[in-house]
Write a protein that holds these residues in place. Sequence first.
Motif, PDB file in Angstrom:
ATOM      1  N   ASN A  79     -84.525 -15.054  64.100  1.00 21.75           N
ATOM      2  CA  ASN A  79     -83.964 -14.031  63.206  1.00 21.75           C
ATOM      3  C   ASN A  79     -84.691 -14.080  61.859  1.00 21.75           C
ATOM      4  O   ASN A  79     -84.228 -14.727  60.920  1.00 21.75           O
ATOM      5  CB  ASN A  79     -82.465 -14.258  63.011  1.00 21.75           C
ATOM      6  N   PRO A  80     -85.834 -13.397  61.745  1.00 26.72           N
ATOM      7  CA  PRO A  80     -86.580 -13.443  60.484  1.00 26.72           C
ATOM      8  C   PRO A  80     -85.971 -12.532  59.422  1.00 26.72           C
ATOM      9  O   PRO A  80     -85.367 -11.498  59.724  1.00 26.72           O
ATOM     10  CB  PRO A  80     -87.977 -12.938  60.862  1.00 26.72           C
ATOM     11  N   VAL A  81     -86.191 -12.925  58.174  1.00 28.78           N
ATOM     12  CA  VAL A  81     -85.894 -12.045  57.041  1.00 28.78           C
ATOM     13  C   VAL A  81     -87.116 -11.139  56.858  1.00 28.78           C
ATOM     14  O   VAL A  81     -87.895 -10.952  57.786  1.00 28.78           O
ATOM     15  CB  VAL A  81     -85.580 -12.885  55.784  1.00 28.78           C
ATOM     16  N   ASP A 108     -95.546 -18.493  59.581  1.00 29.89           N
ATOM     17  CA  ASP A 108     -94.396 -19.358  59.832  1.00 29.89           C
ATOM     18  C   ASP A 108     -93.494 -18.789  60.922  1.00 29.89           C
ATOM     19  O   ASP A 108     -92.930 -19.529  61.728  1.00 29.89           O
ATOM     20  CB  ASP A 108     -93.596 -19.550  58.543  1.00 29.89           C
ATOM     21  N   VAL A 109     -93.360 -17.470  60.941  1.00 35.78           N
ATOM     22  CA  VAL A 109     -92.523 -16.822  61.958  1.00 35.78           C
ATOM     23  C   VAL A 109     -93.118 -17.042  63.346  1.00 35.78           C
ATOM     24  O   VAL A 109     -92.401 -17.363  64.309  1.00 35.78           O
ATOM     25  CB  VAL A 109     -92.364 -15.322  61.650  1.00 35.78           C
ATOM     26  N   ALA A 110     -94.430 -16.883  63.468  1.00 32.07           N
ATOM     27  CA  ALA A 110     -95.086 -17.116  64.755  1.00 32.07           C
ATOM     28  C   ALA A 110     -94.945 -18.575  65.184  1.00 32.07           C
ATOM     29  O   ALA A 110     -94.653 -18.869  66.358  1.00 32.07           O
ATOM     30  CB  ALA A 110     -96.561 -16.728  64.665  1.00 32.07           C
ATOM     31  N   ASP A 111     -95.133 -19.485  64.253  1.00 30.36           N
ATOM     32  CA  ASP A 111     -94.984 -20.918  64.545  1.00 30.36           C
ATOM     33  C   ASP A 111     -93.577 -21.222  65.045  1.00 30.36           C
ATOM     34  O   ASP A 111     -93.390 -21.992  66.000  1.00 30.36           O
ATOM     35  CB  ASP A 111     -95.297 -21.723  63.278  1.00 30.36           C
ATOM     36  N   ALA A 123     -85.405 -17.462  60.128  1.00 32.23           N
ATOM     37  CA  ALA A 123     -86.761 -17.733  59.640  1.00 32.23           C
ATOM     38  C   ALA A 123     -86.911 -17.184  58.231  1.00 32.23           C
ATOM     39  O   ALA A 123     -86.909 -15.962  58.038  1.00 32.23           O
ATOM     40  CB  ALA A 123     -87.802 -17.099  60.565  1.00 32.23           C
ATOM     41  N   LEU A 124     -87.021 -18.088  57.248  1.00 30.91           N
ATOM     42  CA  LEU A 124     -87.302 -17.678  55.871  1.00 30.91           C
ATOM     43  C   LEU A 124     -87.990 -18.818  55.161  1.00 30.91           C
ATOM     44  O   LEU A 124     -87.807 -19.985  55.496  1.00 30.91           O
ATOM     45  CB  LEU A 124     -86.042 -17.274  55.131  1.00 30.91           C
TER      46      LEU A 124
END
Length: 345
Positions: free
Chosen positions: A187-189, A230-233, A251-252
């Motif tokens: 769940n990314p920002v 970072d989101v991909a990681d 994810a933030l």
Amino acid sequence: MDKKETVLVTGGTGFVGVHCILQLLQKGYRVKTTLRTMNRKEEVLDMLRNGGIATPDGLEFVEADLMKDANWDKAVKDCRFVLHVASPMATVIPRDENEVIRPAVDGTLRVLTAAKNAGVKRVVLTSNFGAVGYSHKDPHTVITEEEWSNPHQKGMTAYNRSKILAERAAWDFIRKEGEQMELAVINPVAIFGPTLGRDISGSFAFLTHMLDGSMKSIPQLNMNIADVRDVADLHIRAMTHPGASGQRFLALSGGAMSLPEMAVFLKKEMPGVSQKVSTKVLSNGLVRLAGLFNKQAKAIAPLLGVSRNVSNAKAKKMLDWQPIATNEQAIVASVESMIKFGVLQ
């Protein structure tokens, strides 16, 4: 683990999707990716070259559409993992929100069904923060993955509603029909960071309008930021970690940053490209008044002055995830790559 295992990444042309492909290839995985049209294959290869992979051996393309059954069985064949990143993104506010919602929900179920039938071990679904904490307005409440947004809340955009409903549908599918297949959700920002080509995140619109001078005054919006790297990681960590099954991960990179703060930062740290950036703050009252006549203003009005205290502690503790970029570093990387690839003149 044998890194020669095959991973399907849906939506290979997308901002997050191509970064997932890049990192998977760098780690030695075989990768399949879906495109709605094979006409964009060279575009993906160009982006991967821009990311440092000159000859992406071990990459296969499959033409597949979230709204059609064709080729999904081919896409998931022999895959141990699926990163379902693809999701419809409306460039304008749709007249009928089902134009965004139905592809998101039906496409997610289509991918999950094909994955289960092919014996996929785990699917990692890209949801968003809107599915977790949109309904929370108290800045003192720490928002964690335990929360869910209300899809019927006033002011909810069609995109955020589509993400909530698609994620709910995914968890329902796993509970009722998933059998042995596992699910994890990211769940990314708002996603920033380096683009590898001209395909960018929707969050970049704020930067574009600031830098080209079309945003004459800056609304008082607060944003939590994640760097795309970072989101991909985090997707890959959730794909492989034994404890990630059945879990959601926010994810933030850090705390909230307001658009006025972003404007001041650009003026100070990137003076060569920020001559047109305004630091004049637009009053909330004017935005709400404009919302009576303008769809874009109406969409952002519910977010004015709202600051959400979002926690990334779960991803850090469970998956040993450490963001490599601060908010400021993600913004600088965004602007530099937008200039490099001609997104911003």
